[in-house]
Structures are given as structure tokens and as C-alpha cells.
Design a protein around this motif. Structure first.
Motif, mmCIF file in Angstrom:
data_model
loop_
_atom_site.group_PDB
_atom_site.id
_atom_site.type_symbol
_atom_site.label_atom_id
_atom_site.label_comp_id
_atom_site.label_asym_id
_atom_site.label_seq_id
_atom_site.Cartn_x
_atom_site.Cartn_y
_atom_site.Cartn_z
ATOM 1 N N TRP A 179 4.525 2.036 1.808
ATOM 2 C CA TRP A 179 5.675 2.633 1.122
ATOM 3 C C TRP A 179 6.176 3.868 1.875
ATOM 4 O O TRP A 179 7.372 4.023 2.107
ATOM 5 C CB TRP A 179 5.281 3.023 -0.311
ATOM 6 C CG TRP A 179 5.480 1.922 -1.299
ATOM 7 C CD1 TRP A 179 4.582 0.968 -1.678
ATOM 8 C CD2 TRP A 179 6.674 1.655 -2.037
ATOM 9 N NE1 TRP A 179 5.140 0.128 -2.610
ATOM 10 C CE2 TRP A 179 6.414 0.525 -2.848
ATOM 11 C CE3 TRP A 179 7.924 2.260 -2.099
ATOM 12 C CZ2 TRP A 179 7.369 -0.009 -3.716
ATOM 13 C CZ3 TRP A 179 8.881 1.736 -2.957
ATOM 14 C CH2 TRP A 179 8.601 0.614 -3.748
ATOM 15 N N ARG A 180 5.245 4.734 2.242
ATOM 16 C CA ARG A 180 5.641 5.966 2.912
ATOM 17 C C ARG A 180 6.234 5.691 4.291
ATOM 18 O O ARG A 180 7.187 6.345 4.713
ATOM 19 C CB ARG A 180 4.435 6.909 3.002
ATOM 20 C CG ARG A 180 4.001 7.437 1.631
ATOM 21 C CD ARG A 180 2.686 8.190 1.683
ATOM 22 N NE ARG A 180 2.800 9.435 2.412
ATOM 23 C CZ ARG A 180 3.223 10.589 1.886
ATOM 24 N NH1 ARG A 180 3.597 10.649 0.634
ATOM 25 N NH2 ARG A 180 3.274 11.678 2.621
ATOM 26 N N SER A 195 0.834 -1.196 0.000
ATOM 27 C CA SER A 195 0.000 0.000 0.000
ATOM 28 C C SER A 195 0.871 1.248 0.000
ATOM 29 O O SER A 195 2.049 1.211 0.377
ATOM 30 C CB SER A 195 -0.908 0.004 1.236
ATOM 31 O OG SER A 195 -0.124 0.180 2.411
ATOM 32 N N ARG A 196 0.266 2.354 -0.397
ATOM 33 C CA ARG A 196 1.015 3.621 -0.365
ATOM 34 C C ARG A 196 1.420 3.967 1.063
ATOM 35 O O ARG A 196 2.526 4.487 1.296
ATOM 36 C CB ARG A 196 0.163 4.745 -0.961
ATOM 37 C CG ARG A 196 0.930 6.070 -1.018
ATOM 38 C CD ARG A 196 0.227 7.122 -1.843
ATOM 39 N NE ARG A 196 0.987 8.353 -1.773
ATOM 40 C CZ ARG A 196 0.515 9.505 -1.269
ATOM 41 N NH1 ARG A 196 -0.717 9.577 -0.816
ATOM 42 N NH2 ARG A 196 1.276 10.575 -1.227
ATOM 43 N N ASP A 197 0.549 3.677 2.031
ATOM 44 C CA ASP A 197 0.900 3.939 3.421
ATOM 45 C C ASP A 197 2.141 3.149 3.833
ATOM 46 O O ASP A 197 3.001 3.671 4.554
ATOM 47 C CB ASP A 197 -0.267 3.578 4.344
ATOM 48 C CG ASP A 197 -1.404 4.587 4.278
ATOM 49 O OD1 ASP A 197 -1.175 5.698 3.745
ATOM 50 O OD2 ASP A 197 -2.514 4.256 4.728
ATOM 51 N N MET A 229 4.351 5.604 -6.099
ATOM 52 C CA MET A 229 3.785 5.055 -4.876
ATOM 53 C C MET A 229 4.081 5.950 -3.677
ATOM 54 O O MET A 229 3.223 6.162 -2.812
ATOM 55 C CB MET A 229 4.347 3.655 -4.625
ATOM 56 C CG MET A 229 3.822 2.590 -5.559
ATOM 57 S SD MET A 229 2.034 2.355 -5.454
ATOM 58 C CE MET A 229 1.845 1.799 -3.755
ATOM 59 N N GLY A 288 2.385 9.740 -4.630
ATOM 60 C CA GLY A 288 0.992 9.828 -5.028
ATOM 61 C C GLY A 288 0.786 10.679 -6.267
ATOM 62 O O GLY A 288 -0.357 10.994 -6.630
#
Length: 212
Positions: free
Chosen positions: A178-179, A174-176, A201, A204
Motif C-alpha cells: 500500500w505504501r 500488505s501495508r508495504d 493500511m 498504520g
């Protein structure tokens, strides 16, 4: 002492071709050729630098198994300083099998192995501080090191005057996630080298200039 030390993932890659379908249960399918080679961001960088005549050091974690022996031997034969490679007595060496079809498209199966147990305590900061550059390759495939632990390592290295570089690997997350794994490292980096899908990713965004 070499100018650069490469830290990160080490993998043995087995590349089989030509494989146009995956066998069904109990089915045997034949393929034409198998190539076994070293892989993983840190190992690839170390070998490529050595082939260009650039002395370098390598810090990775491999199993105390045949595949780990293969990585140590192959990198050492290229002239890489392998004195800080860590051997894990309980985990296997990371391994990927790549299936290449008749169009050249690839499918992969992968086990993280010792890369999953690679932790900050495996990294000799005093040794790295004798180098000018530290490249960390394979973020997102080192779950015990990614994120805040990597950021702390990078912070200590920059305090000692080491130039820091980070390269990640595209994984389905998920992007979360990745961050969470990447953003803490960015303030501690001199250079970050994501691919376009990885940058998308993390940011965004889709425009390369905006992503940068």
C-alpha cells in the motif's frame, strides 16, 4: 472545455441476486435477477457528474470488445466527453460479477483486464491541461500505473496548474505494498480521498484524526 477530467479504472459490473451459495463443481444454481451496468471509479465519477449537469471528460482504457463498446456508448450517452478513451486490441475490458445474498451482503469476482495495461503513455497530458481539475480514481487496481508512474503524471499536471485528486480502492495487500503504491503520489496531490480501511493500511493508525 469541461472543468474536470476523470482518469482511472473502467469496469462492467454484472450484479446477480439473490445468490446465497456458490455452486459446487458441475452444479447449477438459479438466481432471480441480473443487472449489467458501467462501473469503476473514473467511469462512476464521470457519469455522476454528468447526471448533475457538470460537463466532464473521461480517460480510461477498455478492450476492443463488446464490453468496451458498452462503456463508451453508456458514458457518451450521458454526455461525457469520451474522445480520449483508449482501446486495447489485446486485453479484455475489466469485468466484475457481484453476488448479492438474501441479507444484502455482496461477494465479488473480478478481472482487471485492460485496467492492468493502463500506463502513463495512455494519458494525454496536454488534453488534461485544458481542464481545471484531474481526478484519478482506482489506485491499487492499475498495476502498470500505480505508484511512481502516477506520481510523475500528477507532478506534470500540477506544473501546468491542474488541481489533482486521487481516490484508491481497497484491495487485499500488505501495508508495504500500500505504501509503495500510494506514498509517492501524496506530495503531488491537492486532495486525497481514502476510505477509513484504506487510510488505516497506509498510515498504520486507527484514529481518524491521527490518520489524516
Amino acid at each position: 472545455m469541461p472543468d474536470i477530467v476523470n482518469v482511472g479504472i473502467a469496469v462492467v459490473d454484472a450484479i446477480g441476486r439473490t445468490i446465497d451459495q456458490v455452486p459446487a463443481p458441475k452444479e447449477l444454481l438459479m438466481f432471480d435477477r441480473l443487472v449489467v451496468t458501467t462501473g469503476g471509479c473514473a467511469v462512476n465519477c464521470a457519469v455522476d457528474l454528468a447526471r448533475m449537469g457538470i460537463e466532464n471528460s473521461l480517460i480510461v482504457k477498455v478492450g476492443r470488445d463488446m464490453l468496451g463498446d458498452f462503456i463508451v456508448r453508456e458514458t457518451q450517452d450521458q454526455g461525457v466527453n469520451v474522445s480520449r478513451i483508449v482501446r486495447d486490441d489485446t486485453a479484455n475490458t475489466s469485468f466484475s460479477f457481484a453476488m448479492v445474498d438474501s441479507t444484502g451482503e455482496r461477494r465479488f469476482v473480478h478481472t482487471m483486464g485492460a485496467n492492468a495495461t493502463f500506463v502513463a503513455q495512455d494519458i494525454d497530458l496536454d488534453f488534461i491541461a485544458t481542464h481545471k481539475y484531474c481526478y484519478i480514481g482506482g489506485a491499487m487496481l492499475m498495476p502498470s500505473l500505480d505508484g511512481e508512474p502516477t506520481a510523475k503524471v500528477l507532478h506534470e499536471l500540477r506544473k501546468r496548474g491542474v488541481v489533482t485528486l486521487l481516490d484508491d480502492v481497497y484491495v487485499q495487500a500488505s501495508r508495504d505494498q500500500w505504501r509503495k503504491m500510494i506514498l509517492p503520489t501524496l506530495p503531488e496531490l491537492d486532495y486525497f480521498v481514502p476510505s477509513e480501511p484504506e487510510a488505516m493500511m497506509i498510515s498504520g493508525l486507527t484514529d481518524p484524526q491521527a490518520m489524516a
